[in-house]
Write a protein that holds these residues in place. Structure first.
Motif, PDB file in Angstrom:
ATOM      1  N   UNK A 167     -13.509  30.361 -11.819  1.00 53.27           N
ATOM      2  CA  UNK A 167     -14.425  29.877 -11.097  1.00 53.27           C
ATOM      3  C   UNK A 167     -13.990  28.287 -12.259  1.00 53.27           C
ATOM      4  N   UNK A 168     -13.833  28.483 -13.303  1.00 57.80           N
ATOM      5  CA  UNK A 168     -13.475  27.053 -14.257  1.00 57.80           C
ATOM      6  C   UNK A 168     -12.456  26.865 -13.326  1.00 57.80           C
ATOM      7  N   UNK A 169     -11.026  27.416 -13.186  1.00 59.21           N
ATOM      8  CA  UNK A 169     -10.157  26.744 -12.393  1.00 59.21           C
ATOM      9  C   UNK A 169     -10.210  26.182 -10.875  1.00 59.21           C
ATOM     10  N   UNK A 170     -11.422  26.757 -10.532  1.00 60.47           N
ATOM     11  CA  UNK A 170     -11.637  26.512  -9.602  1.00 60.47           C
ATOM     12  C   UNK A 170     -12.486  24.912  -9.459  1.00 60.47           C
ATOM     13  N   UNK A 171     -13.298  24.800 -10.195  1.00 58.05           N
ATOM     14  CA  UNK A 171     -13.296  23.333 -10.827  1.00 58.05           C
ATOM     15  C   UNK A 171     -12.574  22.181 -10.985  1.00 58.05           C
ATOM     16  N   UNK A 172     -11.590  22.886 -11.406  1.00 53.72           N
ATOM     17  CA  UNK A 172     -10.383  21.393 -11.824  1.00 53.72           C
ATOM     18  C   UNK A 172      -9.885  21.531 -10.937  1.00 53.72           C
ATOM     19  N   UNK A 173      -9.617  22.592 -10.106  1.00 55.44           N
ATOM     20  CA  UNK A 173      -8.939  22.214  -8.534  1.00 55.44           C
ATOM     21  C   UNK A 173      -9.598  21.369  -7.844  1.00 55.44           C
ATOM     22  N   UNK A 174     -10.725  21.012  -7.353  1.00 54.75           N
ATOM     23  CA  UNK A 174     -11.888  19.359  -7.344  1.00 54.75           C
ATOM     24  C   UNK A 174     -10.714  18.673  -7.050  1.00 54.75           C
ATOM     25  N   UNK A 180       1.429  -1.058  -0.014  1.00 51.37           N
ATOM     26  CA  UNK A 180       0.557  -0.133   0.041  1.00 51.37           C
ATOM     27  C   UNK A 180       0.658   1.028  -0.209  1.00 51.37           C
ATOM     28  N   UNK A 181       0.901   1.796  -1.078  1.00 49.35           N
ATOM     29  CA  UNK A 181       1.379   3.500  -1.228  1.00 49.35           C
ATOM     30  C   UNK A 181       0.407   4.989  -0.992  1.00 49.35           C
ATOM     31  N   UNK A 182       0.579   5.352   0.245  1.00 54.71           N
ATOM     32  CA  UNK A 182      -0.299   6.345   0.262  1.00 54.71           C
ATOM     33  C   UNK A 182       0.407   7.566  -0.492  1.00 54.71           C
ATOM     34  N   UNK A 183      -0.479   7.660  -1.868  1.00 52.01           N
ATOM     35  CA  UNK A 183      -0.419   9.484  -2.101  1.00 52.01           C
ATOM     36  C   UNK A 183      -1.328  10.397  -1.509  1.00 52.01           C
ATOM     37  N   UNK A 184      -0.052  11.472  -0.946  1.00 56.87           N
ATOM     38  CA  UNK A 184      -0.097  12.172   0.107  1.00 56.87           C
ATOM     39  C   UNK A 184      -0.050  13.945  -0.262  1.00 56.87           C
ATOM     40  N   UNK A 185      -1.165  14.054  -0.871  1.00 54.71           N
ATOM     41  CA  UNK A 185      -0.376  15.766  -2.079  1.00 54.71           C
ATOM     42  C   UNK A 185       0.375  16.694  -1.417  1.00 54.71           C
ATOM     43  N   UNK A 186       1.284  17.246  -1.908  1.00 54.39           N
ATOM     44  CA  UNK A 186       2.224  17.908  -1.357  1.00 54.39           C
ATOM     45  C   UNK A 186       1.413  19.642  -1.259  1.00 54.39           C
ATOM     46  N   UNK A 187       2.146  20.138   0.097  1.00 54.22           N
ATOM     47  CA  UNK A 187       1.682  21.370   0.168  1.00 54.22           C
ATOM     48  C   UNK A 187       1.584  22.247  -0.955  1.00 54.22           C
ATOM     49  N   UNK A 188       2.204  22.639  -2.160  1.00 55.99           N
ATOM     50  CA  UNK A 188       2.176  23.315  -2.838  1.00 55.99           C
ATOM     51  C   UNK A 188       0.802  23.480  -3.369  1.00 55.99           C
ATOM     52  N   UNK A 189       0.391  21.964  -3.715  1.00 55.78           N
ATOM     53  CA  UNK A 189      -0.697  21.783  -4.400  1.00 55.78           C
ATOM     54  C   UNK A 189      -1.669  21.790  -4.055  1.00 55.78           C
ATOM     55  N   UNK A 190      -1.227  21.494  -2.394  1.00 55.56           N
ATOM     56  CA  UNK A 190      -2.955  22.160  -1.581  1.00 55.56           C
ATOM     57  C   UNK A 190      -2.821  23.388  -1.393  1.00 55.56           C
ATOM     58  N   UNK A 191      -2.179  24.212  -1.399  1.00 56.54           N
ATOM     59  CA  UNK A 191      -1.761  25.688  -1.220  1.00 56.54           C
ATOM     60  C   UNK A 191      -2.693  26.196  -2.094  1.00 56.54           C
ATOM     61  N   UNK A 192      -1.847  25.519  -3.715  1.00 60.48           N
ATOM     62  CA  UNK A 192      -2.942  26.320  -4.290  1.00 60.48           C
ATOM     63  C   UNK A 192      -3.821  26.208  -4.760  1.00 60.48           C
ATOM     64  N   UNK A 193      -4.555  24.664  -4.735  1.00 61.63           N
ATOM     65  CA  UNK A 193      -6.711  24.264  -4.408  1.00 61.63           C
ATOM     66  C   UNK A 193      -6.706  25.169  -3.533  1.00 61.63           C
ATOM     67  N   UNK A 194      -6.965  25.721  -2.147  1.00 58.85           N
ATOM     68  CA  UNK A 194      -6.856  26.625  -1.086  1.00 58.85           C
ATOM     69  C   UNK A 194      -7.306  28.009  -2.090  1.00 58.85           C
ATOM     70  N   UNK A 195      -6.275  28.227  -2.312  1.00 55.84           N
ATOM     71  CA  UNK A 195      -6.431  29.493  -2.610  1.00 55.84           C
ATOM     72  C   UNK A 195      -7.502  29.791  -4.317  1.00 55.84           C
TER      73      UNK A 195
END
Length: 129
Positions: free
Chosen positions: A54-61, A4-19
């Motif tokens: 808003x399109x980018x926010x949908x892509x961020x999902x 089992x390999x757990x894939x954890x999203x990097x902080x940089x990607x999570x930060x972009x997603x939250x922004x």
């Protein structure tokens, strides 16, 4: 024995997603707050860059799911298409509200582009599924 390999999203990607999510909500609030004082042309001019957000926010999902490099590149291109015209038209902002609207797009849009260009972000979107 399971591998089992757990894939954890990097902080940089999570930060972009939250922004992107914060920017989308900020755009909705901005559109609702400023729409009364604008003409139909002004509202359409203001709606165009926010629709890209808003399109980018949908892509961020999709960032934590099966998103590939194309989603990252699409988000970057759309954000650049939103930020560059905003920067060039910043001096034409008539009121305080329009100036704050443009400042919000720039202050939250540029970090999204920077975060998605980092090597950790590129590796996340190019990872093997």
């Amino acid at each position: 024995m399971s591998d089992v390999r757990e894939a954890v999203m990097p902080r940089q990607v999570r930060g972009a997603q939250v922004l992107l999510f914060v920017l989308a909500v900020g755009g909705l609030v901005s559109m609702l707050a400023l729409s009364d004082g604008l003409t139909a042309y002004g509202q359409g001019e203001m709606l165009a860059p926010w629709s890209l957000v808003w399109v980018c926010a949908l892509l961020a999902l999709t960032y934590d799911g099966g998103a590939r490099g194309g989603v990252r590149i699409t988000t970057i291109v759309l954000m650049v298409f939103m930020v560059l015209p905003t920067i060039t038209r910043m001096g034409e902002a008539v009121g305080v509200g329009l100036f704050l609207d443009a400042a919000l797009r720039i202050l939250l849009g540029v970090p999204v582009v920077v975060l998605l260009f980092l090597p950790e972000s590129t590796a996340w979107f190019d990872r093997e599924r």
